[in-house]
Design a protein around this motif. Structure first.
Motif, PDB file in Angstrom:
ATOM      1  N   ALA A   9       0.828  -1.210   0.000  1.00 30.68           N
ATOM      2  CA  ALA A   9       0.000   0.000   0.000  1.00 30.68           C
ATOM      3  C   ALA A   9       0.861   1.258   0.000  1.00 30.68           C
ATOM      4  O   ALA A   9       0.449   2.306  -0.533  1.00 30.68           O
ATOM      5  CB  ALA A   9      -0.945  -0.006   1.198  1.00 30.68           C
ATOM      6  N   ALA A  12       1.667   2.937  -3.467  1.00 29.12           N
ATOM      7  CA  ALA A  12       0.523   3.360  -4.288  1.00 29.12           C
ATOM      8  C   ALA A  12       0.876   4.462  -5.275  1.00 29.12           C
ATOM      9  O   ALA A  12       0.344   4.508  -6.397  1.00 29.12           O
ATOM     10  CB  ALA A  12      -0.630   3.807  -3.392  1.00 29.12           C
ATOM     11  N   ILE A  60      -5.093  -0.946  -3.890  1.00 26.97           N
ATOM     12  CA  ILE A  60      -4.565   0.188  -4.665  1.00 26.97           C
ATOM     13  C   ILE A  60      -4.467  -0.206  -6.141  1.00 26.97           C
ATOM     14  O   ILE A  60      -4.569  -1.381  -6.489  1.00 26.97           O
ATOM     15  CB  ILE A  60      -3.164   0.616  -4.167  1.00 26.97           C
ATOM     16  CG1 ILE A  60      -2.150  -0.519  -4.397  1.00 26.97           C
ATOM     17  CG2 ILE A  60      -3.212   1.025  -2.700  1.00 26.97           C
ATOM     18  CD1 ILE A  60      -0.712  -0.116  -4.135  1.00 26.97           C
ATOM     19  N   ALA A 118      -3.764  -4.834  -1.211  1.00 31.96           N
ATOM     20  CA  ALA A 118      -3.491  -3.491  -0.690  1.00 31.96           C
ATOM     21  C   ALA A 118      -4.613  -2.507  -1.005  1.00 31.96           C
ATOM     22  O   ALA A 118      -4.661  -1.416  -0.433  1.00 31.96           O
ATOM     23  CB  ALA A 118      -2.170  -2.975  -1.267  1.00 31.96           C
TER      24      ALA A 118
END
Length: 292
Positions: free
Chosen positions: A185, A188, A214, A212
């Motif tokens: 994450a 991102a 994302i 995550a």
């Protein structure tokens, strides 16, 4: 039973048109009609209901049952034909993905040379997903495949020989390069360079992005692992690679990912279940499994 009758029947269920099936097989329409009659006589049940007034046909429940089984028979016969042709071929058609071919297979090569097996290999290179399709279709005899975790399927014999983690790969001067670990994450906003579709790393990327929550920017895709690492080294983007694919000579930073339950890059020796191996194939399989 004439297996060609089953081929005609499967095509008739797909096309629902006698004339079209006859055209597809380059035969006359009565040939298709006689094939259907032989099958209905063989099984003593109606398979096709013909509406003469409207020129349409309907597959009966019995016909639908036979259709499902006949498709399997057709695939198995086609596979048997390819396997028998392969037995006349002097070499082992061996599937080898780029990363495994570049970083794992060289460790095996000396033993293959010593055993005299190397000249018997006809290597086919592609992504593991595509090679698996070729193996199932009978275009390959043996494959050394990558997967995101253990590869298991009822139609395959699989022997896992290695499993390595995926890591974030970046230039050594990247601000995150010194981290002991990182969550996906946190990446991102980072640009990524990654493999083209059909590669195991693409599936791993999907797992991490979903875990995550994302959707990072992918700025470049390539099937070439050397080019991908060059792009990472040049700062074009970071990558997600199995540790197997990165060496000290690449001069890149590898940062472990902290997600729990994450996939690993497993390497397996794979053949088709029920496939009869030649003595040379058996020797190759033994050597590959001994290297696990």
């Amino acid at each position: 039973m004439n297996t060609r009758d089953l081929e005609y029947f499967v095509a008739l269920c797909d096309e629902k048109n006698f004339s079209q099936v006859a055209k597809n097989f380059n035969v006359t329409q009565p040939t298709i009609t006689l094939a259907l009659k032989r099958l209905e006589s063989q099984f003593a049940i109606q398979l096709i209901d013909r509406d003469q007034s409207h020129g349409s046909i309907t597959i009966t429940p019995a016909g639908q049952q036979l259709y499902q089984r006949a498709k399997v028979v057709g695939k198995q016969l086609s596979l048997a034909q390819k396997e028998l042709r392969a037995l006349r071929h002097p070499k082992i058609r061996f599937g080898l993905p780029p990363i495994i071919g570049s970083f794992y297979f060289p460790k095996l090569a000396p033993r293959l040379v010593t055993s005299g097996l190397m000249p018997d290999l006809e290597t086919h290179e592609a992504g593991s997903t595509n090679l698996l399709e070729d193996l199932r279709a009978g275009h390959l005899d043996v494959a050394l495949l990558g997967a995101t975790g253990p590869l298991a399927a009822p139609d395959l014999d699989v022997h896992t020989v290695a499993a390595d983690p995926f890591v974030a790969v970046m230039p050594k001067d990247h601000e995150l390069a010194k981290r002991e670990s990182i969550s996906f994450a946190e990446l991102a906003e980072e640009p990524f360079v990654t493999f083209s579709e059909g590669y195991v790393h693409t599936k791993a990327m999907q797992w991490f992005t979903q875990a995550a929550g994302i959707q990072p920017s992918i700025v470049y895709r390539t099937p070439d692992v050397a080019l991908l690492k060059s792009m990472i080294h040049a700062g074009v983007g970071i990558g997600l690679l199995a540790t197997t694919a990165v060496t000290a000579a690449d001069d890149l930073a590898l940062v472990p990912l902290s997600e729990s339950g994450q996939p690993r890059f497993s390497i397996s020796v794979v053949t088709r279940r029920g496939q009869v191996l030649t003595p040379t194939m058996t020797e190759l399989m033994k050597l590959l499994n001994q290297h696990a």
